[in-house]
Design a protein around this motif. Structure first.
Motif, PDB file in Angstrom:
ATOM      1  N   ALA A   1      12.913 -44.632  44.125  1.00  0.00           N
ATOM      2  CA  ALA A   1      13.047 -43.675  43.022  1.00  0.00           C
ATOM      3  C   ALA A   1      13.051 -42.277  43.624  1.00  0.00           C
ATOM      4  N   ALA A   2      13.814 -41.395  43.000  1.00  0.00           N
ATOM      5  CA  ALA A   2      13.982 -40.053  43.555  1.00  0.00           C
ATOM      6  C   ALA A   2      14.021 -39.010  42.449  1.00  0.00           C
ATOM      7  N   ALA A   3      13.629 -37.802  42.825  1.00  0.00           N
ATOM      8  CA  ALA A   3      13.713 -36.672  41.900  1.00  0.00           C
ATOM      9  C   ALA A   3      14.175 -35.443  42.677  1.00  0.00           C
ATOM     10  N   VAL A   4      15.088 -34.686  42.081  1.00  0.00           N
ATOM     11  CA  VAL A   4      15.524 -33.400  42.635  1.00  0.00           C
ATOM     12  C   VAL A   4      14.792 -32.305  41.879  1.00  0.00           C
ATOM     13  N   VAL A   5      14.115 -31.447  42.632  1.00  0.00           N
ATOM     14  CA  VAL A   5      13.307 -30.380  42.057  1.00  0.00           C
ATOM     15  C   VAL A   5      13.958 -29.049  42.430  1.00  0.00           C
ATOM     16  N   MET A   6      13.917 -28.100  41.507  1.00  0.00           N
ATOM     17  CA  MET A   6      14.674 -26.858  41.705  1.00  0.00           C
ATOM     18  C   MET A   6      13.959 -25.686  41.040  1.00  0.00           C
ATOM     19  N   SER A   7      14.150 -24.519  41.605  1.00  0.00           N
ATOM     20  CA  SER A   7      13.598 -23.303  41.004  1.00  0.00           C
ATOM     21  C   SER A   7      14.532 -22.781  39.908  1.00  0.00           C
ATOM     22  N   GLU A   8      13.981 -21.869  39.118  1.00  0.00           N
ATOM     23  CA  GLU A   8      14.796 -21.269  38.059  1.00  0.00           C
ATOM     24  C   GLU A   8      15.988 -20.523  38.672  1.00  0.00           C
ATOM     25  N   ALA A   9      15.739 -19.859  39.789  1.00  0.00           N
ATOM     26  CA  ALA A   9      16.823 -19.122  40.440  1.00  0.00           C
ATOM     27  C   ALA A   9      17.940 -20.066  40.869  1.00  0.00           C
ATOM     28  N   ALA A  10      17.567 -21.235  41.352  1.00  0.00           N
ATOM     29  CA  ALA A  10      18.581 -22.201  41.786  1.00  0.00           C
ATOM     30  C   ALA A  10      19.345 -22.770  40.602  1.00  0.00           C
ATOM     31  N   LEU A  11      18.659 -22.909  39.460  1.00  0.00           N
ATOM     32  CA  LEU A  11      19.363 -23.370  38.255  1.00  0.00           C
ATOM     33  C   LEU A  11      20.558 -22.462  37.971  1.00  0.00           C
ATOM     34  N   THR A  12      20.295 -21.169  38.076  1.00  0.00           N
ATOM     35  CA  THR A  12      21.351 -20.189  37.807  1.00  0.00           C
ATOM     36  C   THR A  12      22.402 -20.223  38.909  1.00  0.00           C
ATOM     37  N   ARG A  13      21.916 -20.189  40.147  1.00  0.00           N
ATOM     38  CA  ARG A  13      22.842 -20.124  41.282  1.00  0.00           C
ATOM     39  C   ARG A  13      23.780 -21.324  41.330  1.00  0.00           C
ATOM     40  N   LEU A  14      23.265 -22.506  40.982  1.00  0.00           N
ATOM     41  CA  LEU A  14      24.064 -23.726  41.100  1.00  0.00           C
ATOM     42  C   LEU A  14      24.701 -24.134  39.772  1.00  0.00           C
ATOM     43  N   GLY A  15      24.452 -23.352  38.737  1.00  0.00           N
ATOM     44  CA  GLY A  15      25.086 -23.639  37.451  1.00  0.00           C
ATOM     45  C   GLY A  15      24.619 -24.932  36.813  1.00  0.00           C
ATOM     46  N   ILE A  16      23.325 -25.196  36.920  1.00  0.00           N
ATOM     47  CA  ILE A  16      22.757 -26.444  36.394  1.00  0.00           C
ATOM     48  C   ILE A  16      22.677 -26.396  34.866  1.00  0.00           C
ATOM     49  N   ASP A  17      22.924 -27.529  34.238  1.00  0.00           N
ATOM     50  CA  ASP A  17      22.799 -27.666  32.787  1.00  0.00           C
ATOM     51  C   ASP A  17      21.317 -27.560  32.404  1.00  0.00           C
ATOM     52  N   ARG A  18      20.924 -26.417  31.855  1.00  0.00           N
ATOM     53  CA  ARG A  18      19.508 -26.177  31.543  1.00  0.00           C
ATOM     54  C   ARG A  18      18.985 -27.102  30.443  1.00  0.00           C
TER      55      ARG A  18
ATOM     56  N   VAL B   1       7.926 -40.309  37.124  1.00  0.00           N
ATOM     57  CA  VAL B   1       8.573 -39.016  36.863  1.00  0.00           C
ATOM     58  C   VAL B   1       9.968 -39.247  36.263  1.00  0.00           C
ATOM     59  N   ALA B   2      10.706 -40.195  36.830  1.00  0.00           N
ATOM     60  CA  ALA B   2      12.050 -40.487  36.317  1.00  0.00           C
ATOM     61  C   ALA B   2      11.984 -40.914  34.856  1.00  0.00           C
ATOM     62  N   GLU B   3      10.981 -41.722  34.517  1.00  0.00           N
ATOM     63  CA  GLU B   3      10.862 -42.183  33.140  1.00  0.00           C
ATOM     64  C   GLU B   3      10.551 -41.025  32.186  1.00  0.00           C
ATOM     65  N   ILE B   4       9.625 -40.182  32.589  1.00  0.00           N
ATOM     66  CA  ILE B   4       9.236 -39.085  31.697  1.00  0.00           C
ATOM     67  C   ILE B   4      10.381 -38.089  31.531  1.00  0.00           C
ATOM     68  N   VAL B   5      11.077 -37.800  32.605  1.00  0.00           N
ATOM     69  CA  VAL B   5      12.244 -36.914  32.501  1.00  0.00           C
ATOM     70  C   VAL B   5      13.284 -37.521  31.551  1.00  0.00           C
ATOM     71  N   THR B   6      13.512 -38.804  31.709  1.00  0.00           N
ATOM     72  CA  THR B   6      14.496 -39.487  30.857  1.00  0.00           C
ATOM     73  C   THR B   6      14.062 -39.452  29.389  1.00  0.00           C
ATOM     74  N   GLN B   7      12.771 -39.652  29.158  1.00  0.00           N
ATOM     75  CA  GLN B   7      12.247 -39.599  27.784  1.00  0.00           C
ATOM     76  C   GLN B   7      12.403 -38.197  27.199  1.00  0.00           C
ATOM     77  N   ILE B   8      12.033 -37.188  27.965  1.00  0.00           N
ATOM     78  CA  ILE B   8      12.081 -35.808  27.449  1.00  0.00           C
ATOM     79  C   ILE B   8      13.520 -35.377  27.168  1.00  0.00           C
ATOM     80  N   ARG B   9      14.443 -35.878  27.958  1.00  0.00           N
ATOM     81  CA  ARG B   9      15.853 -35.566  27.705  1.00  0.00           C
ATOM     82  C   ARG B   9      16.409 -36.327  26.499  1.00  0.00           C
ATOM     83  N   GLY B  10      15.655 -37.325  26.042  1.00  0.00           N
ATOM     84  CA  GLY B  10      16.160 -38.139  24.931  1.00  0.00           C
ATOM     85  C   GLY B  10      17.204 -39.144  25.354  1.00  0.00           C
ATOM     86  N   GLU B  11      17.139 -39.567  26.632  1.00  0.00           N
ATOM     87  CA  GLU B  11      18.168 -40.447  27.188  1.00  0.00           C
ATOM     88  C   GLU B  11      17.645 -41.847  27.503  1.00  0.00           C
TER      89      GLU B  11
END
Lengths: 381, 127
Positions: free
Chosen positions: A211-228, A340-350
């Motif tokens: 299982a894996a998770a990618v973690v990122m800063s707010e600045a990187a969200l903007t820089r990489l154009g991540i779907d907030r 972590v993957a499960e909780i992220v998936t739950q919070i996204r509603g996916e």
């Protein structure tokens, strides 16, 4: 370092899991790279964007990470191997989130990967006398804890067996789970006894997975154009170890209580705010004990909490919607990151058929041999 | 009921700072305050204690120790609880709070390289 809390600028932007499975012939790089590529694809970034990687494993041996990651490209990033027994994946996640929080990296990967069979316990080499050859068998310790708990509260074995029914139901809805089969109370109670009142279906399986998770800063969200809209904020990261002297049950409970209270404080929340919790249910009794320790219910109310349906998907707080260790599985290195993957998936509603309605806030909590604890709070924006 | 063995002792570390007992005597520090063991002394105490909880092991979980057998938590000294084997025919022979003493084992569990030297306990025989 900006730190954690409600305004934390540390986000999980991608998660991936290689389905947990019984010990088999799948090479570990295939397990680990499947989870990593899935997490990168989920985040919408390339491997070249990752600046740091933490690899959790308990059984694979030296240099697990780099040997695997070379197949993604040799980008020169730091690759650090982490081991904290059952909580190894949680430790990797803590290190990745803390590195991003510190500003030393903008994008970090936490990966857990393991294959069953190669783990050794340092305590076997501590040079100290032990009076029982069962000293290294967790089922014995938790069988004794279960007996003491049921005796103290005058409860039947059904009180804890219902945890297995609930979590196997959740696992039956999870495509990444090792067990995908519903179990009735009769099934659980009728399975072979292991220790005391614990039956086979009240004990987690062991196996392989990643299982894996990618973690990122707010600045990187903007820089990489991540779907907030799909980024999940990490508002608490806590690690503790056992404190003081008491009987084994009291020490396990206090470890979970202290680490969880610190996480609540850091995130600025209370237990009543939680929608989903993933916790260490290697044995059914643990979910009763830890639900109490986390103040999800009152002291001595763990059995009623489960029986009432409050902890099922759709209840007041879904506990182990993934199926937990009992149903999803417990391959050690990946387990905390699977939470972590499960909780992220739950919070996204996916989360599909196992979606807890309105999930916005979750707690991932793991304990590891030693005893150590890790608690992370994840939140929608 | 197995016959009680007389004279079996266990070695403890008694802390020179807080006087708490640690087990075994070779502990690398006081379990209560962390004091250097060189500040403490080794004390011999009759093996035994109070049975706090017990359960039957139904599956073969340990090599060389066929199930079923009974394990328990024994409080060797106040607050010092260890896991140990119980030489009883059934857990029905037990109840929490009874005093247990070393007893001849029903099976021989050889010492292992992970530090195990199995000691079977049984309820103390009233004299």
């Amino acid at each position: 370092m900006t730190g954690f809390g409600p305004g934390s600028d540390v986000f999980v932007v991608g998660v991936g899991v290689h389905p947990y499975e019984f010990k088999g012939s799948t090479p570990y790089p295939r397990l680990g790279l499947t989870a990593t590529r899935a997490a990168l694809a989920d985040a919408g970034i390339d491997w070249s964007a990752v600046q740091s990687a933490y690899v959790a494993t308990t059984a694979l041996g030296m240099a697990t990470g780099r040997v695997m990651f070379q197949h993604l490209g040799s980008t020169g990033i730091p690759v650090i191997q982490v081991e904290s027994a059952s909580a190894s994946g949680s430790a990797a996640f803590r290190l990745a989130t803390n590195e991003v929080a510190s500003g030393r990296a903008e994008v970090a990967l936490a990966l857990g990967v393991d294959k069953f069979g190669g783990a050794r316990r340092a305590m076997a080499q501590d040079g100290l006398l032990k009076l029982s050859p069962t000293w290294a068998v967790p089922a014995v310790m938790f069988g004794l804890i279960a007996r003491a708990y049921l005796r103290r509260h005058d409860l039947p074995v059904e009180a804890m067996a219902r945890v297995a029914v609930k979590n196997h139901h959740n696992a039956s809805l999870n495509p990444n789970a090792q067990f995908r089969k519903e179990r009735t109370l009769e099934d659980v109670l009728g399975s072979p006894k292991v220790v005391g009142d614990l039956t086979v279906q009240q004990c987690c399986p062991r196996g392989d997975g990643a299982a894996a998770a990618v973690v990122m800063s707010e600045a990187a969200l903007t820089r990489l154009g991540i779907d907030r809209s799909r980024a999940v904020r990490v508002t608490a990261s806590v690690a503790t170890s056992q404190r003081g002297l008491a009987d084994p049950e009291a020490m396990a409970v206090s470890l979970v209580h202290e680490s969880t209270m610190l996480a609540y404080d850091q995130a600025g929340i209370g237990p009543e705010d939680l929608d989903v919790v993933e916790l260490h249910d290697a044995f059914t009794i643990e979910e009763l004990l830890y639900a109490e320790a986390m103040n999800l219910c009152g002291a001595g109310q763990g059995a009623e909490y489960v029986a009432s349906g409050a902890s099922r998907i759709g209840g007041s707080c879904a506990v182990n919607p993934s199926g937990g260790l009992l149903g999803m599985g417990h391959p050690n290195g990946p387990t905390g990151l699977g939470q972590v993957a499960e909780i992220v998936t739950q919070i996204r509603g996916e989360a599909g058929a196992r979606q807890h309605p309105g999930a916005r806030l979750g707690l991932a909590h793991m304990v590891g041999l030693g005893e150590v604890a890790f608690a992370h709070v994840l939140s929608a924006h | 009921m197995p016959e009680e063995v007389d004279g079996t002792t266990l070695s403890f570390l008694q802390c020179g700072r807080c006087e708490e007992l640690s087990f075994p005597a070779e502990a690398y520090g006081c379990r209560a305050c962390g004091a250097d063991p060189r500040e403490g002394t080794t004390v011999e105490r009759p093996a035994g204690g109070v049975l706090r909880e017990y359960a039957t092991v139904h599956l073969d979980l340990v090599a060389g120790l066929p199930a079923p057998y009974v394990v328990g938590w024994i409080e060797l000294a106040p607050g010092l609880i260890v896991e140990s084997l119980l030489a009883v025919d059934s857990e029905a022979d037990l109840e929490p709070g009874v005093t247990v003493r070393p007893a001849p084992g029903r099976v021989d569990v050889p010492a292992t390289d992970d530090g195990v030297q199995a000691l079977w306990f049984a309820p103390a025989v009233a004299s």
